[in-house]
Design a protein around this motif. Structure first.
Motif, short mmCIF file in Angstrom:
data_model
loop_
_atom_site.label_atom_id
_atom_site.label_comp_id
_atom_site.label_asym_id
_atom_site.label_seq_id
_atom_site.Cartn_x
_atom_site.Cartn_y
_atom_site.Cartn_z
N ALA A 1 0.81 -1.21 0.00
CA ALA A 1 0.00 0.00 0.00
C ALA A 1 0.84 1.26 0.00
O ALA A 1 0.33 2.35 -0.21
CB ALA A 1 -0.93 0.01 1.22
N SER A 2 2.11 1.16 0.25
CA SER A 2 2.94 2.36 0.27
C SER A 2 3.16 2.88 -1.12
O SER A 2 3.43 2.15 -2.05
CB SER A 2 4.31 2.04 0.90
OG SER A 2 5.18 3.12 0.74
N GLY A 3 3.13 4.20 -1.29
CA GLY A 3 3.38 4.79 -2.59
C GLY A 3 4.85 5.04 -2.82
O GLY A 3 5.24 5.49 -3.89
N SER B 1 1.19 1.38 -7.72
CA SER B 1 -0.27 1.24 -7.83
C SER B 1 -0.83 0.19 -6.88
O SER B 1 -1.99 0.27 -6.48
CB SER B 1 -0.66 0.86 -9.25
OG SER B 1 -0.22 -0.46 -9.56
N GLY B 2 -0.04 -0.82 -6.56
CA GLY B 2 -0.54 -1.91 -5.73
C GLY B 2 -1.46 -2.86 -6.48
O GLY B 2 -2.23 -3.60 -5.87
N GLN C 1 -5.12 4.30 -4.46
CA GLN C 1 -3.69 4.39 -4.15
C GLN C 1 -2.96 5.23 -5.20
O GLN C 1 -2.08 6.02 -4.88
CB GLN C 1 -3.09 2.99 -4.07
CG GLN C 1 -1.64 2.98 -3.63
CD GLN C 1 -1.24 1.67 -3.00
OE1 GLN C 1 -1.95 1.15 -2.13
NE2 GLN C 1 -0.12 1.12 -3.43
N ASP D 1 -4.04 8.94 -4.79
CA ASP D 1 -3.42 9.55 -3.60
C ASP D 1 -1.95 9.87 -3.82
O ASP D 1 -1.41 10.78 -3.19
CB ASP D 1 -3.55 8.60 -2.40
CG ASP D 1 -4.97 8.51 -1.87
OD1 ASP D 1 -5.80 9.38 -2.23
OD2 ASP D 1 -5.26 7.58 -1.10
#
Length: 287
Positions: free
Chosen positions: A20-22, A223-224, A237, A240
């Protein structure tokens, strides 16, 4: 030197799943300083054919001749964003494809065409060999450009989420073999950019790739989408994380990224509503 990686895990030795981290960066090597990207980029005028560069821009070598690395576009004031899609397939996944597993995603490419979204596909040589008609179609459409994602999708430095490792003296061959496989399909819009499988590299790999005169292209927005089942979460994601000049990493592999097209269908209109314009990596690099 700390290896740069994309956050995630490998499933089946093929595709890296993003968390989830960008922010996919570890410690950056000196040649990857994004603040100097504009100074090192060499831009060229566009060709007569819309969206196809006469000579795609590349970045000058980093310190000590290391392969340069781009993580975000040099122009931070213009609302442009580059969507990039990794067409992953390892050298040993042929039997899985023969058994019916889909490493392609024609629905995604069709959606990008309908939405008129330029994009850069980072393609493995093995993917091009498995889907030559699709590679040719992507690589002859001025909306797209194809970049190199290695031949085998094996790691260029280890550990890298369980991916098999490429021998140091074979790295040059991996890049050349991938370009050869892509061009054999008839693809013409092939650019001198390279993305490391798993996002993993160090100074030794940048030194080994220097003779290929490619620009390594990473990302600043994860993007995940890998292994995700919730298209809305993937879309959020991306939304954001995007900033002017962002490089978004997504995937063009149905079996391991099944909701990417749905996420893109949500992301594109929202970013356009926010005033963003979509560009290919070559256009982003030109600033």
């Amino acid at each position: 030197m700390t290896v740069m990686t994309v956050l995630g895990a490998v499933l089946g030795g093929g595709l890296v799943a993003c968390s989830a981290s960008g922010d996919s960066r570890g410690d950056r090597h000196p040649g990857a300083d994004r603040t100097t990207a504009a100074a090192r980029a060499s831009a060229h005028a566009p060709a007569a054919t819309p969206g196809v560069a006469e000579k795609p821009p590349t970045m000058a070598p980093g310190p000590a001749g290391l392969t340069p690395v781009l993580e975000r576009g040099p122009n931070r004031s213009d609302k442009v964003v580059a969507l990039t899609f990794d067409a992953d397939m390892t050298a040993d996944e042929g039997p899985r494809a023969a058994a019916g597993e889909h490493f392609d995603n024609p629905e995604l490419i069709a959606l990008l065409r309908r939405l008129k979204v330029p994009a850069t596909v980072f393609m493995t040589g093995r993917w091009a060999e498995e889907y030559p008609a699709q590679a040719r179609s992507i690589g002859t459409d001025p909306l797209f450009e194809i970049a190199n994602h290695s031949y085998s999708h094996y790691a260029f430095t280890s550990p890298c989420y369980g991916l098999p490792a490429v021998e140091k003296d074979a790295m040059h061959h991996e890049v050349k073999r991938a370009f050869d496989a892509i061009r054999r399909t008839g693809a013409r819009n092939v650019v001198p950019y390279f993305r490391f499988p798993g996002g993993c590299y160090d100074d030794a790999t940048l030194r080994a790739l220097a003779p290929e005169k490619v620009t390594a292209v990473q990302w600043d927005v994860v993007s995940g989408d890998a292994f995700a089942t919730d298209a809305d979460a993937v879309a959020q994601q991306v939304l954001d994380g995007v900033k002017p000049g962002s490089l978004v990493v997504m995937h063009c592999t149905r079996s391991a990224a099944p909701v990417t097209d749905e996420a893109v269908d949500r992301v594109v209109p929202e970013l356009r509503k926010r005033g963003y314009r979509f560009v290919k990596v070559s256009e982003l690099m030109a600033g």
